[in-house]
Scaffold this active site. Structure first.
Site, short mmCIF file in Angstrom:
data_model
loop_
_atom_site.label_atom_id
_atom_site.label_comp_id
_atom_site.label_asym_id
_atom_site.label_seq_id
_atom_site.Cartn_x
_atom_site.Cartn_y
_atom_site.Cartn_z
CE LYS A 257 46.57 40.41 36.26
NZ LYS A 257 47.15 39.58 35.18
CG ASP A 262 45.90 42.56 30.66
OD1 ASP A 262 46.54 43.48 30.09
OD2 ASP A 262 46.37 41.43 30.87
CE LYS A 269 45.71 40.49 27.62
NZ LYS A 269 46.58 39.31 27.69
CG ASP A 280 43.91 40.28 34.02
OD1 ASP A 280 44.11 39.13 34.43
OD2 ASP A 280 44.82 41.03 33.59
CG ASP A 339 49.49 41.15 27.65
OD1 ASP A 339 48.72 41.56 28.56
OD2 ASP A 339 49.16 40.29 26.82
CD GLU A 341 48.58 42.76 33.15
OE1 GLU A 341 49.20 42.40 32.13
OE2 GLU A 341 47.66 42.10 33.65
NE ARG A 343 54.82 38.24 34.77
CZ ARG A 343 55.21 37.28 33.95
NH1 ARG A 343 56.49 36.98 33.82
NH2 ARG A 343 54.32 36.59 33.25
N1 BES Z 1 45.86 38.56 32.27
C1 BES Z 1 46.78 37.89 31.45
C2 BES Z 1 46.74 36.38 31.62
C3 BES Z 1 45.45 35.68 31.21
C4 BES Z 1 45.32 35.13 29.95
C5 BES Z 1 44.40 35.56 32.11
C6 BES Z 1 44.14 34.50 29.59
C7 BES Z 1 43.22 34.93 31.75
C8 BES Z 1 43.08 34.39 30.49
C9 BES Z 1 48.19 38.35 31.77
O1 BES Z 1 48.31 39.66 32.20
C10 BES Z 1 48.98 38.24 30.51
O2 BES Z 1 48.67 38.90 29.57
N2 BES Z 1 50.01 37.40 30.52
C11 BES Z 1 50.85 37.20 29.39
C12 BES Z 1 52.27 37.16 29.87
C13 BES Z 1 53.30 37.17 28.76
C14 BES Z 1 53.29 38.49 28.04
C15 BES Z 1 54.65 36.90 29.37
C16 BES Z 1 50.45 35.89 28.73
O3 BES Z 1 50.15 34.94 29.44
O4 BES Z 1 50.44 35.84 27.50
ZN ZN Z 2 46.67 40.49 33.07
MN MN Z 3 48.45 41.03 30.55
#
Ligand code: BES
Ligand code: ZN
Ligand code: MN
Length: 489
Positions: A257, A262, A269, A280, A339, A341, A343
């Site tokens: 990834k 992000d 966020k 990220d 958010d 993204e 996957r």
């Molecule tokens: N890049 C983030 C996940 C992340 C969070 C990585 C903290 C490192 C530290 C990912 O893209 C994300 O935002 N995931 C969301 C998914 C949700 C919207 C289903 C999350 O984990 O809140």
């Molecule tokens: Zn992310």
């Molecule tokens: Mn994200």
């Protein structure tokens, strides 16, 4: 860092600082102190050790001035507790002395046990511990690192030791390469410059690196990947690095990834969650680190790194919750939360890699979910696969490298959470089991390939140093990936 081998013992060493292992327990402690006192003629160390609460425990170190018959300026007593594993001790000693060296130029390490494994671990620790990220500091002294190190008690001609030094260095340099990418600020490290960094390193090592621009990604039909890019002013890139030895025993594809930033997209966020989101792209850094290490070590395994890189931003063309896109695999996907993204990018890249490269194993690294950190804490990555042998080989490799993973279930019962009333799937489940449903989503795009997903959201980037990991970008997963590949050969 130059690392050499020498037959001598520490009392003859002229290095600025010499590392000596100290086991805990009264008798062992007393014996080591006695030996040091005899050489330095500096009287008892006991009062100093007592004052500093140094008892030879695993996390403790004590720096003392040498003097007397010793030629070194400083001694670094490295606590090893009751650790018996020679490799673990060696890594720790190398790491302790180079991370503590500051302005010193040369170090020596006296390993309690010299073998190819311990020499390799010491070299790896030395290079890892000398890591500093000072690219953006005006004071150049901030980046100062140890220039040279000697591993003592290791006669030069001994079989396998020089190779071991080179291997340890190569692995740690690849880890440091990954750390540099993760630490780079997102205004300078974007999909285009990430691709350039990969190209430059591949060229140095004489291996292939192909980069796809947006038009090429469009032509391929990677619409989920492209959807994430829509809100960004910068084009996406797919980066494909290949290391191919003459008679490979296996073919392994690593997928990463590569979100260079992000922001969350329209589902933006909050500031506090966005601040470290340059990290990220850590999955892509790990993936690249592994393929470059494999090339440096000339492993008899064909290794590919395939990275999907873009930003996730809020531009006027940004993708929206409710949008539906057709994946490369063919399934239509309803976007729920912009958010989530990672996957989407990975889904298309996994399908492409599975179809076009047909590997024996396909392994992705991704900072995929905050839910993973809720489940496992910040220092441990989640490991998902249906292949028990692959899981146990990987967990063994991780144990040997001092990295922590935990196997999580690809729980089919939760698959229903990804049903969409309007498209073939939606891309987010519910609040519960968020790391698992993300893995289940990815699985839909892996075709029939033996696949493993590693959610490194926690350990990829830390706000404080922990065990083998520094603060900031850690390069987590590189050492384990390389050791796993070695196990295949
Ligand atoms: N890049 C983030 C996940 C992340 C969070 C990585 C903290 C490192 C530290 C990912 O893209 C994300 O935002 N995931 C969301 C998914 C949700 C919207 C289903 C999350 O984990 O809140
Ligand atoms: Zn992310
Ligand atoms: Mn994200």
């Amino acid at each position: 860092m130059r690392i050499s081998l020498s037959e001598g013992s520490w009392d003859k060493s002229t290095a600025d600082i010499v590392a000596i292992a100290v086991a805990s327990g009264k008798t062992k402690l007393g014996r080591t102190f006695g030996r040091i006192e005899a050489v330095t003629g500096r009287g008892s160390i006991k009062p100093l050790a007592a004052d500093e609460r140094f008892e030879g425990k695993r996390t403790q170190t004590l720096k003392v001035a040498a003097g007397g018959k010793a030629k070194a300026r400083w001694l670094l007593l490295v606590g090893i507790g009751d650790e018996k594993n020679a490799e673990k001790i060696a890594w720790k000693m190398g790491h302790a002395v180079s991370s503590r060296a500051r302005s010193l130029k040369s170090a020596a390490v006296e390993l309690p046990e010299v073998s190819p494994e311990s020499v390799r671990a010491a070299s790896q620790g030395l290079v890892s511990g000398s890591y500093r990220y000072a690219e953006y500091k005006s004071d150049k002294a901030a980046g100062a690192a140890l220039g040279s190190a000697v591993i003592l008690g290791a006669p030069k001609g001994t079989r396998g030791l020089s190779t071991a030094v080179r291997a340890g260095k190569a692995i740690a340099e690849s880890v440091n390469f990954a750390r540099d990418l993760v630490n780079a600020p997102p205004n300078d490290l974007n999909p285009l410059t990430l691709a350039r960094a990969a190209t430059r390193e591949a060229k140095k090592l004489g291996i292939s690196c192909r980069v796809w621009n947006k038009a090429r990604i469009e032509k391929e039909g990677m619409n989920l990947f492209l959807a994430v890019n829509k809100g960004s002013a910068i084009e996406p890139r797919m980066i494909h690095v290949v290391y191919k030895p003459t008679r490979p025993k296996k073919k392994v594809v690593f997928v990463g990834k590569g979100l260079t930033f992000d922001a969350g997209g329209l589902c933006i966020k909050p500031a506090g969650s966005m601040v470290d989101m340059k990290c990220d792209m850590a999955g892509s850094a790990t993936t690249l680190g592994i393929v470059f290490a494999a090339a440096r070590l000339k492993l008899p395994i064909e290794v590919h790194a395939v990275v999907g890189s873009t930003e996730n931003m809020t531009g006027a063309k940004a993708y929206r919750p409710g949008d539906i896109y057709k994946s490369l695999e063919g399934k239509t996907v309803e976007v729920i939360n912009t958010d989530a993204e990672g996957r989407l990018v990975l889904a298309d890249v996994l399908t492409w890699a599975a179809r076009k490269l047909k590997p024996d194993y396909m392994i992705d690294h991704a900072t995929l979910t905050g839910a993973c950190m809720v489940a496992l804490g910040p220092y441990r990555a989640a490991l998902y696969t249906d292949d028990d042998k692959l899981a146990s080989a990987y967990l063994d490799a991780a144990g040997a490298e001092g990295e922590s993973f935990w196997r999580m279930p690809l729980d089919g019962e939760l698959r229903a959470m990804l049903k969409s009333p309007i498209a073939d799937m939606k891309h987010v489940g519910g609040r519960y089991g968020g790391s698992i449903t993300a893995a289940l989503f990815l699985q839909e795009f892996t075709e029939e390939t033996t696949w493993m997903h590693l959610d490194i959201a926690g350990p990829a980037f830390l706000d404080r140093a922990h065990r083998r990991m520094p603060k900031g970008g850690t390069g987590f997963g590189v050492a384990t990936g390389v050791r796993f590949l070695e196990g295949l050969s």
